[in-house]
Write a protein that holds these residues in place. Structure first.
Motif, mmCIF file in Angstrom:
data_model
loop_
_atom_site.group_PDB
_atom_site.id
_atom_site.type_symbol
_atom_site.label_atom_id
_atom_site.label_comp_id
_atom_site.label_asym_id
_atom_site.label_seq_id
_atom_site.Cartn_x
_atom_site.Cartn_y
_atom_site.Cartn_z
ATOM 1 N N TYR A 33 -10.048 -12.350 -10.941
ATOM 2 C CA TYR A 33 -9.028 -11.595 -11.653
ATOM 3 C C TYR A 33 -8.389 -10.589 -10.721
ATOM 4 C CZ TYR A 33 -11.304 -13.286 -15.923
ATOM 5 O OH TYR A 33 -11.835 -14.054 -16.911
ATOM 6 N N SER A 40 -5.401 -1.572 -9.145
ATOM 7 C CA SER A 40 -6.085 -1.560 -7.846
ATOM 8 C C SER A 40 -6.172 -0.128 -7.329
ATOM 9 C CB SER A 40 -5.336 -2.428 -6.834
ATOM 10 O OG SER A 40 -5.427 -3.779 -7.197
ATOM 11 N N SER B 2 10.965 4.569 -4.854
ATOM 12 C CA SER B 2 11.086 4.455 -6.303
ATOM 13 C C SER B 2 10.252 3.294 -6.836
ATOM 14 C CB SER B 2 12.552 4.285 -6.690
ATOM 15 O OG SER B 2 13.030 3.055 -6.184
ATOM 16 N N LEU B 3 10.274 2.184 -6.144
ATOM 17 C CA LEU B 3 9.482 1.051 -6.621
ATOM 18 C C LEU B 3 8.198 0.983 -5.823
ATOM 19 C CD1 LEU B 3 12.106 -1.758 -7.154
ATOM 20 C CD2 LEU B 3 11.204 -0.124 -8.780
ATOM 21 N N TRP B 4 7.245 1.751 -6.249
ATOM 22 C CA TRP B 4 5.982 1.770 -5.555
ATOM 23 C C TRP B 4 5.362 0.382 -5.659
ATOM 24 C CZ3 TRP B 4 1.224 0.496 -7.346
ATOM 25 C CH2 TRP B 4 0.160 0.782 -6.474
ATOM 26 N N LYS B 5 5.009 -0.172 -4.536
ATOM 27 C CA LYS B 5 4.484 -1.525 -4.589
ATOM 28 C C LYS B 5 3.582 -1.793 -3.406
ATOM 29 C CE LYS B 5 6.000 -6.076 -5.852
ATOM 30 N NZ LYS B 5 7.102 -7.014 -5.985
ATOM 31 N N LYS B 6 2.475 -2.417 -3.677
ATOM 32 C CA LYS B 6 1.608 -2.879 -2.594
ATOM 33 C C LYS B 6 2.099 -4.264 -2.209
ATOM 34 C CE LYS B 6 -1.451 0.394 -2.612
ATOM 35 N NZ LYS B 6 -1.706 1.225 -1.427
ATOM 36 N N ASP B 11 -4.495 -5.334 -0.305
ATOM 37 C CA ASP B 11 -4.438 -4.057 -1.002
ATOM 38 C C ASP B 11 -4.740 -4.195 -2.493
ATOM 39 O OD1 ASP B 11 -3.878 -2.535 1.187
ATOM 40 O OD2 ASP B 11 -1.724 -2.854 1.026
ATOM 41 N N VAL B 12 -4.714 -5.414 -2.968
ATOM 42 C CA VAL B 12 -4.951 -5.618 -4.392
ATOM 43 C C VAL B 12 -6.403 -6.016 -4.584
ATOM 44 C CG1 VAL B 12 -4.337 -6.990 -6.408
ATOM 45 C CG2 VAL B 12 -2.568 -6.247 -4.820
ATOM 46 N N ILE B 13 -7.049 -5.310 -5.488
ATOM 47 C CA ILE B 13 -8.463 -5.586 -5.745
ATOM 48 C C ILE B 13 -8.595 -6.799 -6.656
ATOM 49 C CG2 ILE B 13 -10.519 -4.663 -6.903
ATOM 50 C CD1 ILE B 13 -9.758 -1.920 -5.817
ATOM 51 N N HIS B 14 -9.548 -7.644 -6.315
ATOM 52 C CA HIS B 14 -9.836 -8.785 -7.179
ATOM 53 C C HIS B 14 -11.240 -8.639 -7.749
ATOM 54 C CE1 HIS B 14 -6.288 -10.390 -5.307
ATOM 55 N NE2 HIS B 14 -6.273 -11.320 -6.231
ATOM 56 N N VAL B 15 -11.398 -9.011 -8.970
ATOM 57 C CA VAL B 15 -12.699 -8.912 -9.632
ATOM 58 C C VAL B 15 -13.146 -10.319 -9.992
ATOM 59 C CG1 VAL B 15 -13.919 -7.982 -11.618
ATOM 60 C CG2 VAL B 15 -12.109 -6.653 -10.552
ATOM 61 N N GLU B 16 -14.333 -10.667 -9.543
ATOM 62 C CA GLU B 16 -14.848 -12.001 -9.842
ATOM 63 C C GLU B 16 -15.281 -12.061 -11.303
ATOM 64 O OE1 GLU B 16 -14.756 -14.512 -7.622
ATOM 65 O OE2 GLU B 16 -13.738 -13.024 -6.379
#
Lengths: 177, 154, 392
Positions: A33, A40, B2-6, B11-16
């Protein structure tokens, strides 16, 4: 009297076992997910012991948990803010069962916490809040209603045990006056 | 900004996670019980709706009336087939497997099952017959039929 | 009354059918759909040939353990070689089904619609509550190991706090509905119980106890809806669908006050406006508020504006919502009494109002004369409100 007929054949579990043609199947689907853009950052904040929210530039509400849009104003939320983490218990319950309805050895107390941050408009209906365990309160506090409105703050896990998850907060505990 | 974005995936966390349950136990249903009993007897059932015979058997007919369960007898004919070289994970099979849509003359619909035949010899119209497991191993499931095999020319 | 100028055809319910509601039925899901559909068609004196379109409602695929349930249920619901839609809005599905069937007919697209709700919850082991785990947010909620009942318990606790309602007040709903269900031939959990029985039942997630909750069920229910011209031909007593309302709130349930069902008020306002109802508390004669939990009926009575906020527990004590009362609610026995095969349960509620408005409910018939009725269902994370207003 209607309905006049109600078809259907009730079958007990024991009898089901004796039937031919019963199929058993165990599904396991694995997922990864994505916490996405806002969550994040929120999870990274938890790792540092901070609760982060996003500010809606239009209605000035703080969204906790953060999202990249304010669903009321339907625009991008631009600014990150740290919220104090303190708040009041909105509602709380005592759970004697786990996810698959198994009895728990020790009951858990769970609640919704209204955080000290501005909500939508006057904030009485839509507010910044979290859903978490409560500790330092008794079952009786929940049943008598003493817990509702109680001021609480997060009890953090030690920094080395935090892994960027909701569980970095162990629970919310009463603020001692 | 203005458009904060990774922008980077890291940088995006993933959860199993996974979706599971202990198991599902499917009830066979009204016709299903009779179909299962027949399979144990080494019989394959269809359903008669007015003048039509449908395979596989079902409780109800296309017009929503209740059907009459009847045994269907061969000869079974391959109506279409495919040759499978990989399993569901994409691994090569030791030996290709022939999976076919099998029907009988005068009946609508059919069964999907394995056919034990050399992939070079399989063809539409080939006559086949079911090979059942030994009686004591049958559980009223479609797998009580191990496979179909070509009818021997004698 | 204000007619809706955008509606091409007036819509009526002309038939209804149910299967038994039980913990486990032998039938496969599509056999259940077939049985209910056949009962509904028979009761309307129609056959599958007379049906133009099909609407199927079924809650998460994970219950039956079959993906694409709409397609799976198609032939059992009579929906092959015809337009078929499957709708799913969690628990709200049951009343969404007649609402969607309504817009098929009201738009002029179809003259007759067979609307089927089906659920088979007995497939999942060890308990369907385990499958419910996957409605929770994987990042924010699932790490806490939640059980579905938590969210309802939290809402019930908040309602009790804000409305100063006691456990005893709320248990009265369960007592009433299970007693009403004694007269329902499909009922799974009909019983003569007392408030004390509820308070002594197993505590699951305080304040929710075993008898506060509707049971786990298999079952199906179906309705036949038709345009005015067809309805007048096939029956002398059509029951008109006067209004529908559908609202979805967001999934951030712990960011809002749980004491009041905002989602339902908005849906109800939409349906009442369409039906020309200005004072629902006076104009509605009988109601089937959605009652998977006993407090939820009170919550929904208030959301449907049949009582003022926090007034429902008091009226309940006075017998206002009994079958012999001034505004009978859940005369069928509701989900608490008849059972809760999710999508089928909401359809069952609308079917009950259909029979009530035609004075066909026999022992379940409410004492007062009835002309207008409302049913609602609710689903997802305190989110979806679906409302149907019927009249004769």
């Amino acid at each position: 009297m209607k309905p006049e007929r109600t078809p259907g054949r009730y079958i007990r579990e024991e009898d089901l076992r004796r039937l031919p043609g019963v199929i058993e199947y165990k599904p396991v689907a694995r997922y990864s997910y994505s916490a996405g853009q806002a969550l994040s950052e929120f999870l990274r904040g938890l790792k540092e012991g901070r609760i982060l929210g996003k500010l809606c530039p239009s209605c000035r509400r703080v969204l906790v948990p953060p999202r990249v849009y304010c669903e009321f104003c339907f625009i991008h939320t631009t600014e990150w803010v740290e919220v104090p983490g303190t708040g009041v218990v909105e509602t709380a319950v005592v759970s004697y069962i786990g996810t698959a309805r198994e009895r728990l050895e020790k009951p858990e107390i769970i609640g919704v916490i209204r955080l000290d941050a501005p909500g939508y408009r006057e904030g009485s209906f839509d507010f910044a809040g979290l859903f978490h365990r409560l500790c330092g309160v008794t079952e009786d506090d929940v049943k008598s209603g003493r817990v509702i409105g109680m001021r609480v703050r997060p009890r953090w896990r030690p920094p080395e045990e935090r892994r960027g998850s909701m569980l970095d907060i162990e629970c919310f505990e009463p603020v001692q006056p | 900004m203005s458009l904060w974005k990774k922008s980077r995936v890291v940088d995006v966390i993933h959860v199993e996670g996974r979706m599971e349950t202990e198991k599902y136990v499917y009830t066979p249903g009204l016709a299903g019980v009779k179909v299962a009993e027949a399979l144990i007897e080494g019989k394959i059932m269809g359903v008669r709706c007015g003048g039509e015979l449908y395979i596989p058997a079902k409780t109800y007919c296309p017009d929503h009336s209740e059907g009459e369960l009847v045994e269907v007898r061969g000869p079974w004919v391959i109506k279409s087939y495919t040759i499978v070289y990989e399993d569901m994970y994409g691994e090569k099979l030791d030996k290709p497997v022939v999976v076919a849509l099998l029907g009988i003359e005068g009946a609508r619909g059919g069964l999907i099952h394995y056919v034990d035949v050399d992939p070079d010899k399989v063809r539409i119209g080939l006559k086949v017959e079911p090979v059942f497991k030994p009686r004591e191993e049958r559980r009223g499931l479609i797998t009580d039929i191990m496979f179909f095999k070509p009818v021997e020319h004698s | 009354m204000k007619p809706n100028i955008f509606v091409k055809d007036k819509v009526a319910i002309v038939g209804a059918g149910l299967t038994l509601f039980r913990r486990r039925l032998l039938e496969t899901p599509r056999e259940l759909a077939w049985e209910a559909a056949r009962e509904a068609l028979n009761s309307a004196g129609l056959t599958l040939k007379d049906i133009d379109c099909i609407v199927v409602g079924s809650a998460p695929d994970a219950f039956d353990g079959i993906h694409m349930k709409g397609e799976y249920l198609a032939d059992g619901s009579g929906g092959f070689n015809k337009p078929l839609v499957r709708v799913f809005v969690g628990g709200g599905t049951g009343v969404m089904v007649p609402a969607v069937a309504w817009w098929h007919v009201a738009s002029g697209l179809c003259k007759t619609v067979l609307a089927v709700g089906e659920e088979k919850m007995s497939h999942a082991y060890p308990h369907p509550q385990g499958v419910f785990a996957y409605i929770w947010d994987p990042i924010l909620e699932r790490p806490l190991g939640p059980n579905l009942i938590w969210i309802f318990a939290l809402e019930m606790r908040r309602y009790m706090h804000v409305c100063k309602a006691s456990k005893e007040d709320i248990a009265l709903v369960s007592v009433k509905n299970k007693r009403n269900a004694l007269d329902h031939p499909a009922a799974q959990a009909a019983a003569n119980i007392t408030v004390d029985d509820v308070l002594k039942s197993e505590v699951l997630v305080w304040p929710v106890q075993l008898l506060d909750i509707s049971p786990v069920s298999d079952g199906a229910a179906a309705l036949v809806l038709a345009s005015e011209s067809v309805a007048r031909r096939v029956t002398d007593t059509p029951v008109w669908v006067e209004g529908i309302g559908v609202t979805t709130d967001n999934t951030h349930w712990f960011n809002r006050d749980l004491a009041y069902p905002r989602y339902l008020e908005y849906a109800a306002r939409m349906a009442y406006k369409m039906a020309g109802i200005e004072r629902p508390w006076k104009e509605i004669d009988v109601a089937e508020p959605y009652d998977p939990f006993d407090y939820k009926e009170l919550h929904h009575i208030e959301g449907l504006m049949l009582a003022r906020r926090c007034e429902a527990p008091k009226l309940l004590r006075e017998g206002y919502f009994d079958r012999s009362g001034e505004l009978p609610t859940s005369p069928s026995g509701g989900l608490l009494g008849v059972g809760n095969p999710i999508a089928a349960a909401g359809v069952m509620k609308v079917a009950e109002l259909f029979w009530q408005l035609r004075y066909e409910a026999g022992a379940r018939q409410v004492k007062k004369p009835v002309h207008k009725a409302v049913a609602n269902a609710w689903g997802d994370l305190m989110q979806v409100g679906t409302v149907v207003v019927l009249s004769t």
